[in-house]
Structures are given as C-alpha cells and as structure tokens.
Motif scaffolding. Structure first.
Motif, PDB file in Angstrom:
ATOM      1  N   ARG A  88      15.711 -12.762   5.421  1.00 14.56           N
ATOM      2  CA  ARG A  88      16.278 -12.090   4.278  1.00 14.56           C
ATOM      3  C   ARG A  88      17.396 -11.271   4.830  1.00 14.56           C
ATOM      4  O   ARG A  88      18.402 -11.042   3.857  1.00 14.56           O
ATOM      5  CB  ARG A  88      15.029 -10.987   3.886  1.00 14.56           C
ATOM      6  N   LEU A 119       9.855  -9.585   1.167  1.00 22.48           N
ATOM      7  CA  LEU A 119       9.935 -10.877   1.691  1.00 22.48           C
ATOM      8  C   LEU A 119       9.600 -12.037   0.886  1.00 22.48           C
ATOM      9  O   LEU A 119       9.617 -13.210   1.460  1.00 22.48           O
ATOM     10  CB  LEU A 119       9.219 -10.625   3.116  1.00 22.48           C
ATOM     11  N   LYS A 120       9.344 -11.661  -0.464  1.00 18.64           N
ATOM     12  CA  LYS A 120       9.250 -12.935  -1.421  1.00 18.64           C
ATOM     13  C   LYS A 120       7.904 -13.474  -1.298  1.00 18.64           C
ATOM     14  O   LYS A 120       7.672 -14.685  -1.722  1.00 18.64           O
ATOM     15  CB  LYS A 120      10.601 -13.832  -1.510  1.00 18.64           C
ATOM     16  N   LYS A 171      11.063 -14.215   8.539  1.00 18.67           N
ATOM     17  CA  LYS A 171      11.381 -14.417   7.030  1.00 18.67           C
ATOM     18  C   LYS A 171      12.116 -12.889   6.866  1.00 18.67           C
ATOM     19  O   LYS A 171      12.937 -12.779   6.328  1.00 18.67           O
ATOM     20  CB  LYS A 171       9.669 -14.092   6.052  1.00 18.67           C
ATOM     21  N   ALA A 182      17.493  -4.100   4.923  1.00 18.48           N
ATOM     22  CA  ALA A 182      17.168  -5.380   5.564  1.00 18.48           C
ATOM     23  C   ALA A 182      17.189  -5.033   7.167  1.00 18.48           C
ATOM     24  O   ALA A 182      16.217  -5.500   7.797  1.00 18.48           O
ATOM     25  CB  ALA A 182      18.092  -6.211   5.262  1.00 18.48           C
TER      26      ALA A 182
END
Length: 105
Positions: A14, A60-61, A10, A32
């Motif tokens: 990203r 990372l959502k 992830k 990032a």
C-alpha cells in the motif's frame, strides 16, 4: 503465510502504491509510512484499540461482511495470538547458575 507477515506485506504494498501515485499528498505518504511502522512493531499492535485495527485492516483493502464482521474478529484474534507467540532464544550458559540449574531439571 502467517497473518502478521501478510499485514506487513500489504502495508508495504500500500505504501509503494501511494508513493508511485502522482496524486498522493504528503499526508497520504505520511499515513502510509505510519501504517508500515505500526505493523512492524508488536507493542503498537498489542496496545492499539480494537477499532483502530479494524480501520487499519480496511485501509489495507480487506473487506468484511456485515453484520457481525466475523472475518474481522477472526483476523484480530489470529493476529494477537501470533504476536503473543514471541520467543527469545537464550544461550543457557549466559544465565546465572541459580537460574540455569532450574532448566536442567
């Protein structure tokens, strides 16, 4: 897939998204890159405050329900357990005889 691999993937996804977004700033790209580097190093994860990992999971959502953030606690515990499960394979013939003899018992 284990949680550490999932987090590394992830973080890379990203990072790729940030680099392909024309609106991304150099600060966004550095962040990032830092997150990818962070999740590649088990010592960084092991020594990071719990709050830092929570913020990285959000970056990372990952979505967590309130109150209690039980999902986060489970992810955090699973990640630390996985990181602590580090194995190093050693050829017994390379060990000094006094140590090697302890393993033959």
């Amino acid at each position: 897939m284990d949680i550490w691999t999932e987090l590394r993937n992830k973080a890379q996804e990203r990072r790729d998204a940030v680099y392909t977004d024309p609106k991304s700033t150099e600060k966004d790209k550095k962040l990032a890159d830092d997150v990818v580097r962070f999740f590649r190093n088990d010592d960084y994860i092991r020594n990071a405050p719990k709050d830092t990992l929570f913020e990285l999971f959000k970056y990372l959502k990952y979505k967590f329900s309130y109150p209690g953030y039980e999902e986060y606690e489970e992810m955090y515990a699973a990640l630390l357990k996985e990181i602590d499960r580090k194995y190093i394979l050693i050829d017994p013939d390379w060990l000094p005889p006094e140590i090697r003899d302890k393993f033959k018992k």
